[in-house]
Motif scaffolding. Structure first.
Motif, PDB file in Angstrom:
ATOM      1  N   ASP A  90      45.034  40.798  37.083  1.00 35.01           N
ATOM      2  CA  ASP A  90      46.273  40.243  36.537  1.00 35.01           C
ATOM      3  C   ASP A  90      47.344  40.116  37.622  1.00 35.01           C
ATOM      4  N   LYS A 111      46.452  37.106  39.815  1.00 37.00           N
ATOM      5  CA  LYS A 111      46.754  35.853  39.116  1.00 37.00           C
ATOM      6  C   LYS A 111      48.254  35.594  39.039  1.00 37.00           C
ATOM      7  N   LYS A 157      41.332  45.197  35.550  1.00 35.83           N
ATOM      8  CA  LYS A 157      42.111  44.168  34.861  1.00 35.83           C
ATOM      9  C   LYS A 157      43.524  44.087  35.428  1.00 35.83           C
TER      10      LYS A 157
END
Length: 64
Positions: free
Chosen positions: A24, A27, A20
């Motif tokens: 993240d 992104k 994750k």
């Protein structure tokens, strides 16, 4: 900036929290201290491919 594909054979399964954090960061467009920015990553069994932008190939291969 040049784009690179980094191949990791024998990649281990990442813990969900680490995966994750990586997604993240991609992104958010975060760069590491060497100026490498992840664009995308792909996983299949024990292999991974990471598409990155970097000032040069050496920056992709170094671990900051």
């Amino acid at each position: 900036m040049p784009k690179y594909i980094d191949h990791h054979k024998g990649a281990v399964t990442l813990p969900p929290a680490v995966a994750k954090q990586m997604v993240d960061g991609i992104k958010a467009g975060q760069k590491n201290p060497l100026g490498v920015r992840g664009i995308n990553s792909f996983f299949a069994k024990d292999e991974a491919w990471c598409v990155t932008e970097a000032p040069n190939a050496d920056a992709v291969c170094k671990d900051p």
